[in-house]
Design an enzyme around this catalytic site. Structure first.
Site, PDB file in Angstrom:
ATOM      1  N   TYR A   1     -11.959  -1.878  12.441  1.00 49.79           N
ATOM      2  CA  TYR A   1     -10.560  -1.422  12.320  1.00 49.79           C
ATOM      3  C   TYR A   1      -9.766  -1.775  13.594  1.00 49.79           C
ATOM      4  O   TYR A   1      -8.654  -2.290  13.511  1.00 49.79           O
ATOM      5  CB  TYR A   1     -10.575   0.092  12.086  1.00 49.79           C
TER       6      TYR A   1
ATOM      7  N   GLY B   1       0.825  -1.219   0.000  1.00 47.91           N
ATOM      8  CA  GLY B   1       0.000   0.000   0.000  1.00 47.91           C
ATOM      9  C   GLY B   1       0.850   1.255   0.000  1.00 47.91           C
ATOM     10  O   GLY B   1       0.612   2.179   0.779  1.00 47.91           O
TER      11      GLY B   1
ATOM     12  N   SER C   1       1.681   3.556  -2.571  1.00 49.61           N
ATOM     13  CA  SER C   1       1.621   4.605  -3.598  1.00 49.61           C
ATOM     14  C   SER C   1       1.458   5.977  -2.978  1.00 49.61           C
ATOM     15  O   SER C   1       1.673   6.987  -3.627  1.00 49.61           O
ATOM     16  CB  SER C   1       0.466   4.335  -4.564  1.00 49.61           C
ATOM     17  N   ARG C   2       1.030   6.032  -1.710  1.00 48.70           N
ATOM     18  CA  ARG C   2       0.768   7.336  -1.075  1.00 48.70           C
ATOM     19  C   ARG C   2       0.825   7.178   0.449  1.00 48.70           C
ATOM     20  O   ARG C   2       1.047   6.076   0.957  1.00 48.70           O
ATOM     21  CB  ARG C   2      -0.608   7.837  -1.487  1.00 48.70           C
TER      22      ARG C   2
ATOM     23  N   ASN D   1       1.902  -2.474   5.415  1.00 46.51           N
ATOM     24  CA  ASN D   1       1.343  -1.134   5.636  1.00 46.51           C
ATOM     25  C   ASN D   1      -0.080  -0.957   5.114  1.00 46.51           C
ATOM     26  O   ASN D   1      -0.848  -0.178   5.675  1.00 46.51           O
ATOM     27  CB  ASN D   1       2.264  -0.103   4.967  1.00 46.51           C
TER      28      ASN D   1
ATOM     29  N   ILE E   1      -2.122  10.697  12.321  1.00 51.08           N
ATOM     30  CA  ILE E   1      -1.099  11.141  11.383  1.00 51.08           C
ATOM     31  C   ILE E   1      -1.809  11.828  10.228  1.00 51.08           C
ATOM     32  O   ILE E   1      -2.864  11.360   9.781  1.00 51.08           O
ATOM     33  CB  ILE E   1      -0.293   9.931  10.857  1.00 51.08           C
TER      34      ILE E   1
ATOM     35  N   VAL F   1      -3.527  -7.174  -1.486  1.00 51.70           N
ATOM     36  CA  VAL F   1      -2.878  -7.945  -0.425  1.00 51.70           C
ATOM     37  C   VAL F   1      -3.865  -8.734   0.442  1.00 51.70           C
ATOM     38  O   VAL F   1      -3.445  -9.548   1.263  1.00 51.70           O
ATOM     39  CB  VAL F   1      -1.945  -7.074   0.448  1.00 51.70           C
TER      40      VAL F   1
ATOM     41  N   SER G   1      -2.084   0.280  15.174  1.00 47.60           N
ATOM     42  CA  SER G   1      -2.682   1.608  15.391  1.00 47.60           C
ATOM     43  C   SER G   1      -3.008   1.748  16.868  1.00 47.60           C
ATOM     44  O   SER G   1      -3.227   0.739  17.559  1.00 47.60           O
ATOM     45  CB  SER G   1      -3.976   1.733  14.585  1.00 47.60           C
TER      46      SER G   1
HETATM   47  P1  NAP Z   1      -3.825   5.577   3.007  1.00 46.36           P
HETATM   48  O1  NAP Z   1      -3.315   6.954   2.726  1.00 46.36           O
HETATM   49  O2  NAP Z   1      -5.277   5.297   2.785  1.00 46.36           O
HETATM   50  O3  NAP Z   1      -2.922   4.541   2.188  1.00 46.36           O
HETATM   51  C1  NAP Z   1      -3.172   3.164   2.239  1.00 46.36           C
HETATM   52  C2  NAP Z   1      -2.784   2.578   0.921  1.00 46.36           C
HETATM   53  O4  NAP Z   1      -3.068   1.168   0.917  1.00 46.36           O
HETATM   54  C3  NAP Z   1      -3.589   3.185  -0.242  1.00 46.36           C
HETATM   55  O5  NAP Z   1      -2.743   3.503  -1.311  1.00 46.36           O
HETATM   56  C4  NAP Z   1      -4.570   2.081  -0.565  1.00 46.36           C
HETATM   57  O6  NAP Z   1      -5.039   2.093  -1.913  1.00 46.36           O
HETATM   58  C5  NAP Z   1      -3.714   0.848  -0.309  1.00 46.36           C
HETATM   59  N1  NAP Z   1      -4.542  -0.331  -0.233  1.00 46.36           N
HETATM   60  C6  NAP Z   1      -5.816  -0.436   0.254  1.00 46.36           C
HETATM   61  N2  NAP Z   1      -6.271  -1.682   0.117  1.00 46.36           N
HETATM   62  C7  NAP Z   1      -5.273  -2.399  -0.472  1.00 46.36           C
HETATM   63  C8  NAP Z   1      -5.164  -3.753  -0.879  1.00 46.36           C
HETATM   64  N3  NAP Z   1      -6.168  -4.613  -0.684  1.00 46.36           N
HETATM   65  N4  NAP Z   1      -4.005  -4.157  -1.463  1.00 46.36           N
HETATM   66  C9  NAP Z   1      -2.992  -3.292  -1.665  1.00 46.36           C
HETATM   67  N5  NAP Z   1      -3.052  -1.991  -1.298  1.00 46.36           N
HETATM   68  C10 NAP Z   1      -4.179  -1.549  -0.709  1.00 46.36           C
HETATM   69  O7  NAP Z   1      -3.522   5.159   4.521  1.00 46.36           O
HETATM   70  P2  NAP Z   1      -2.398   5.705   5.540  1.00 46.36           P
HETATM   71  O8  NAP Z   1      -3.048   6.724   6.402  1.00 46.36           O
HETATM   72  O9  NAP Z   1      -1.129   6.020   4.844  1.00 46.36           O
HETATM   73  O10 NAP Z   1      -2.217   4.403   6.451  1.00 46.36           O
HETATM   74  C11 NAP Z   1      -1.207   3.423   6.218  1.00 46.36           C
HETATM   75  C12 NAP Z   1      -1.258   2.405   7.344  1.00 46.36           C
HETATM   76  O11 NAP Z   1      -1.074   3.065   8.604  1.00 46.36           O
HETATM   77  C13 NAP Z   1      -2.601   1.674   7.439  1.00 46.36           C
HETATM   78  O12 NAP Z   1      -2.380   0.335   7.795  1.00 46.36           O
HETATM   79  C14 NAP Z   1      -3.317   2.414   8.553  1.00 46.36           C
HETATM   80  O13 NAP Z   1      -4.269   1.611   9.184  1.00 46.36           O
HETATM   81  C15 NAP Z   1      -2.137   2.737   9.467  1.00 46.36           C
HETATM   82  N6  NAP Z   1      -2.422   3.869  10.364  1.00 46.36           N
HETATM   83  C16 NAP Z   1      -2.694   5.119   9.857  1.00 46.36           C
HETATM   84  C17 NAP Z   1      -2.956   6.154  10.755  1.00 46.36           C
HETATM   85  C18 NAP Z   1      -3.236   7.559  10.272  1.00 46.36           C
HETATM   86  O14 NAP Z   1      -3.443   8.435  11.117  1.00 46.36           O
HETATM   87  N7  NAP Z   1      -3.224   7.826   8.986  1.00 46.36           N
HETATM   88  C19 NAP Z   1      -2.960   5.919  12.124  1.00 46.36           C
HETATM   89  C20 NAP Z   1      -2.702   4.632  12.584  1.00 46.36           C
HETATM   90  C21 NAP Z   1      -2.418   3.605  11.707  1.00 46.36           C
HETATM   91  P3  NAP Z   1      -6.571   2.568  -2.189  1.00 46.36           P
HETATM   92  O15 NAP Z   1      -6.618   4.025  -1.947  1.00 46.36           O
HETATM   93  O16 NAP Z   1      -6.784   2.166  -3.610  1.00 46.36           O
HETATM   94  O17 NAP Z   1      -7.469   1.836  -1.242  1.00 46.36           O
END
Ligand code: NAP
Length: 244
Positions: free
Chosen positions: A152, A8, A10-11, A87, A185, A61, A139
């Site tokens: 979640y 995951g 790309s961003r 991730n 974040i 994934v 998380s």
């Molecule tokens: P994000 O910006 O939504 O990025 C997640 C990436 O994973 C997206 O590019 C998404 O693509 C991809 N993805 C989703 N489903 C997938 C699949 N089945 N196979 C492959 N790729 C997939 O999220 P983030 O905020 O960077 O979070 C990254 C990780 O950190 C996650 O596990 C999240 O739970 C954890 N986290 C984040 C925070 C926060 O505050 N942001 C806090 C605690 C934990 P699509 O857009 O196409 O779905």
């Protein structure tokens, strides 16, 4: 050259982790669920500008067979798999009383089953190598629970159990497995929160600010580094003091 897979990526946090590991000298296997995610996106250029190899692998994934092929393809391209960062993650928030079976199952499949899929296949390569680092994105919702995030929180708590189990099963093969538990974040995932939700959250954080993706990537970089060679089965909270 050592290789890191970041799912995951790309961003958001995944892209920041991939870039940081590239700066640390790892060749990078990027991943996302669709090719579209890499359009109008300079992540590959930014990584190759660090002087390492980078290739994107499109795979869902949550799908066991796609993960098996993904890991095979990375091994064929790069030769070794030294770091796996699980991730990829999604949210489908809603109060338990109104949560659909579909939103529960989808979140568990993407956030939790993906860790089983990727760790099983990449872990098998690492076992043969007798070395490897696995870093899982949990998380604070997995540590403390969060209203509106039954699905979640369940997936992120499960990741902690899987992290400790993998640490125990694979430790004797020179493989470490740790988790990071980010708080709030600034990413597209948290941009979705309402202003009122954001204000309430900030009041709970000792540092009174959201974290940055680079602050998560820095801790992941440490866990992938030689300095963390005797750290395993641990969960590092990165939340600016959310839980004190
Ligand atoms: P994000 O910006 O939504 O990025 C997640 C990436 O994973 C997206 O590019 C998404 O693509 C991809 N993805 C989703 N489903 C997938 C699949 N089945 N196979 C492959 N790729 C997939 O999220 P983030 O905020 O960077 O979070 C990254 C990780 O950190 C996650 O596990 C999240 O739970 C954890 N986290 C984040 C925070 C926060 O505050 N942001 C806090 C605690 C934990 P699509 O857009 O196409 O779905």
């Amino acid at each position: 050259m050592a290789t890191a897979i970041v799912t995951g990526s790309s961003r958001g946090i995944g892209a920041a982790i991939a870039l940081r590991l590239a700066k640390d000298g790892f060749d990078i296997a990027l991943n996302d669920i669709s090719e579209k995610m890499f359009e109008n996106n300079d992540i590959i250029e930014n990584i190759t500008a660090q002087g390492v190899m980078c290739e994107k692998f499109i795979a869902d994934v949550s799908d066991h067979a796609q993960c098996e092929q993904f890991v095979k393809d990375v091994k064929a391209k790069f030769g070794t798999i030294d770091v796996l960062v699980n991730n990829a993650g999604i949210t489908r928030d809603g109060l338990l009383a109104r949560m659909s079976e579909e939103s529960f199952d989808t979140v568990i499949a993407v956030n939790q089953k993906s860790v089983f899929n990727m760790t099983k296949f990449a872990g098998s390569v690492m076992m043969k190598q007798k070395s490897g680092r696995i870093i899982n994105l949990s998380s604070v919702a997995g540590l403390y629970g969060n209203a509106g995030q039954f699905n979640y929180s369940a997936s992120k708590a499960a990741i902690i159990g899987m992290t400790k189990t993998v640490a125990k099963e694979l430790g004797s093969r020179g493989i470490t497995c740790n988790a990071v538990a980010p708080g709030f974040i600034k990413t597209p995932m948290t941009d979705k929160l309402t202003d009122a939700q954001k204000e309430n959250i900030l009041r709970l954080i000792a540092m009174r600010r959201y974290g940055s993706v680079e602050e998560i990537a820095g801790v992941v970089s440490f866990l992938a580094s030689k300095d963390a060679s005797y750290v395993t089965g641990q969960v590092i909270e990165i939340s600016g003091g959310l839980s004190m």
